[in-house]
Design an enzyme around this catalytic site. Structure first.
Site, PDB file in Angstrom:
ATOM      1  N   ARG A  61       0.828  -1.221   0.000  1.00 59.21           N
ATOM      2  CA  ARG A  61       0.000   0.000   0.000  1.00 59.21           C
ATOM      3  C   ARG A  61       0.856   1.262   0.000  1.00 59.21           C
ATOM      4  NH1 ARG A  61      -1.858   1.953   4.268  1.00 59.21           N
ATOM      5  NH2 ARG A  61      -2.236  -0.017   5.339  1.00 59.21           N
ATOM      6  N   TYR A 114     -18.032  12.549 -15.848  1.00 64.97           N
ATOM      7  CA  TYR A 114     -18.290  11.200 -15.369  1.00 64.97           C
ATOM      8  C   TYR A 114     -19.168  11.310 -14.121  1.00 64.97           C
ATOM      9  CZ  TYR A 114     -17.419   6.325 -14.361  1.00 64.97           C
ATOM     10  OH  TYR A 114     -17.583   4.991 -14.143  1.00 64.97           O
ATOM     11  N   ASP A 187      -9.980  15.747 -16.978  1.00 66.98           N
ATOM     12  CA  ASP A 187     -10.156  14.312 -17.165  1.00 66.98           C
ATOM     13  C   ASP A 187      -9.968  14.028 -18.649  1.00 66.98           C
ATOM     14  OD1 ASP A 187     -11.141  11.693 -17.570  1.00 66.98           O
ATOM     15  OD2 ASP A 187     -12.487  11.850 -15.849  1.00 66.98           O
ATOM     16  N   LYS A 212      -9.704   2.304 -19.329  1.00 69.00           N
ATOM     17  CA  LYS A 212     -10.231   2.537 -20.678  1.00 69.00           C
ATOM     18  C   LYS A 212      -9.112   2.367 -21.712  1.00 69.00           C
ATOM     19  CE  LYS A 212     -13.913   3.448 -18.274  1.00 69.00           C
ATOM     20  NZ  LYS A 212     -14.301   4.786 -17.899  1.00 69.00           N
TER      21      LYS A 212
HETATM   22  C1  PLP Z   1     -14.661   5.436 -16.757  1.00 72.55           C
HETATM   23  C2  PLP Z   1     -14.356   6.840 -16.502  1.00 72.55           C
HETATM   24  C3  PLP Z   1     -13.898   7.272 -15.251  1.00 72.55           C
HETATM   25  C4  PLP Z   1     -13.803   6.330 -14.077  1.00 72.55           C
HETATM   26  O1  PLP Z   1     -12.858   5.340 -14.257  1.00 72.55           O
HETATM   27  P1  PLP Z   1     -12.889   3.927 -13.469  1.00 72.55           P
HETATM   28  O2  PLP Z   1     -11.588   3.335 -13.859  1.00 72.55           O
HETATM   29  O3  PLP Z   1     -14.097   3.210 -13.958  1.00 72.55           O
HETATM   30  O4  PLP Z   1     -13.000   4.229 -12.016  1.00 72.55           O
HETATM   31  C5  PLP Z   1     -13.571   8.582 -15.085  1.00 72.55           C
HETATM   32  N1  PLP Z   1     -13.699   9.470 -16.087  1.00 72.55           N
HETATM   33  C6  PLP Z   1     -14.139   9.114 -17.298  1.00 72.55           C
HETATM   34  C7  PLP Z   1     -14.268  10.145 -18.366  1.00 72.55           C
HETATM   35  C8  PLP Z   1     -14.491   7.784 -17.556  1.00 72.55           C
HETATM   36  O5  PLP Z   1     -14.956   7.433 -18.758  1.00 72.55           O
END
Ligand code: PLP
Length: 397
Positions: A61, A114, A187, A212
């Site tokens: 951790r 998101y 983001d 992603k």
């Molecule tokens: C999927 C997503 C997130 C969150 O990511 P996780 O890995 O599912 O926690 C944040 N921002 C955007 C734009 C996303 O598409």
């Protein structure tokens, strides 16, 4: 032999392949191994150790090698000084917000984000800790300027935004945020660092859901914040060590492997998505198609000025059809899978919008049900043929 390929003098693809990898000192293997261990041997006298220190070989951790290698690569690909990789995209977002904000601070964020960003800022931090929030259409620079207050600490945008593909001008918003004494976080998940690098456009933080495009294979979760070391040390100490949002070594290793092909995959995502967007736009029963690469998109000019070489693999579209026709259409798809998430190798579609409590924040075309479509790596003509046959069977073509 030490490779140490970090520098920006190497191209993006060279760094995607090499940065963070090296010859393993113990075995001579040309891939660094995965270290699945919770604990590390203590020194002869451990009494001076800081049990809360980050990045130490102490306890997983606090930090581990597979996490560190991935962070080196992501910092390099994003053009940042430092990176912290965490358990998920949401762990990265909450880690950033938690480390930066306290009671009485104010945050400005986009109408389109998101869903967890909305919950974290507007509900959790706002209701539990009195962090003030203002939601604005960050496509409108005057609205961003007007939302700034003396206590604004952070402006958070998502571009292109999930799920409407709204585009915000990173350079202009960085200027507004900095003039008001605030920091800007972006983001960047929909674009990936291959298509857009917010730090080079003036942002202070680039946030990625590694789940992603960066992992790209739909089989591991992770998140990252890239920015300046002083800020990230705070996130590491608070959000990783004390809140516990650490990434597992196995996921860091999988994402490290997936990220090798990020440039190749993004080229195919960009190409397929533009082609599918043009096809959808040509159909009479498609109410609208939202993709920043289309000249018809409200944010196209801004997207073209900050995204290159492409516009990513996600688009949104609406059908001129009743509620159940949307489900019938999806049930007839053979290649495209009905599932959440995006940026996987395979095409994924999800029917959204009708029950979204944030609908009032979206443009009118999103007030009925619509699809978010993550265009995959299949042959472009097969994706189009799949949509075509499903629309025909649903009586929409
Ligand atoms: C999927 C997503 C997130 C969150 O990511 P996780 O890995 O599912 O926690 C944040 N921002 C955007 C734009 C996303 O598409």
């Amino acid at each position: 032999m030490e490779k140490r390929i970090y520098g920006q003098e190497f191209g993006f693809s060279t760094r995607a392949v090499h940065t963070g990898n090296d010859v393993d000192g113990e075995t001579g293997a040309i891939r660094r191994p995965i270290t699945m261990a919770n604990s590390y041997a203590l020194p002869y006298d451990p009494s001076d150790l800081n049990w809360s220190g980050a990045g130490k070989s102490l306890y997983t951790r606090n930090g581990g090698n597979n996490q560190k290698y991935l962070e080196e690569k992501l910092a390099s690909l994003s053009g940042g000084e430092d990176c912290v990789a965490l358990a998920s995209g949401v762990a990265a977002l909450s880690g950033l917000f938690f480390a930066l904000l306290k009671t009485g601070d104010h945050v400005v964020f986009s109408t389109v984000t998101y869903i967890a960003v909305y919950r974290l800022l507007h509900e959790l931090l706002n209701h539990k800790f009195n962090v003030e929030t203002t939601i604005v259409d960050t496509g409108d620079l005057e609205a961003v300027r007007a939302a700034m207050r003396p206590n604004t600490k952070l402006v958070h945008i998502e571009t292109p935004g999930n799920p409407t593909l709204a585009v915000s001008d990173i350079r202009a918003i960085a200027e507004i945020a900095h003039a008001g004494g605030a920091l800007l976080s972006v983001d960047n998940t929909f674009a990936s660092p291959y298509n857009q690098r917010p730090l080079g456009l003036g942002a202070d933080f680039s946030v990625e859901s590694l789940t992603k495009y960066i992992n790209g294979h739909g089989d591991a979760m992770g998140g990252a914040v890239i920015g300046r070391k002083a800020h990230l040390d705070l996130i590491r100490a608070q959000s990783q060590v004390n809140l516990g949002g650490v990434i597992s070594p196995f996921n860091a290793w999988l994402i490290m492997r997936g990220s090798v092909t990020l440039p190749l995959r993004m080229r195919q995502h960009n190409e397929n998505a533009l082609r599918v967007a043009r096809y959808l736009e040509s159909l009479p029963r498609v109410r609208f198609t939202a993709y920043p690469g289309l000249e018809s998109h409200r944010g196209h000019a801004v997207a073209a000025s900050q995204m290159s070489p492409g516009f990513g693999g996600v688009l949104a579209f609406g059908l001129d059809a009743d509620h159940d026709a949307h489900n019938r259409f999806v049930s007839r798809l053979r290649i495209i899978t009905s599932a959440v998430s995006l940026g996987h190798d395979e095409s994924l579609i999800v029917f959204l919008g009708e029950k979204d409590e944030r609908q009032y924040l979206y443009p009118p075309e999103f007030h009925q049900g619509f699809f978010r479509f993550s265009v995959g790596l299949e042959d472009g003509e097969d994706i189009i043929a799949d949509i075509d046959q499903a629309l025909r069977k649903t009586g929409l073509l």
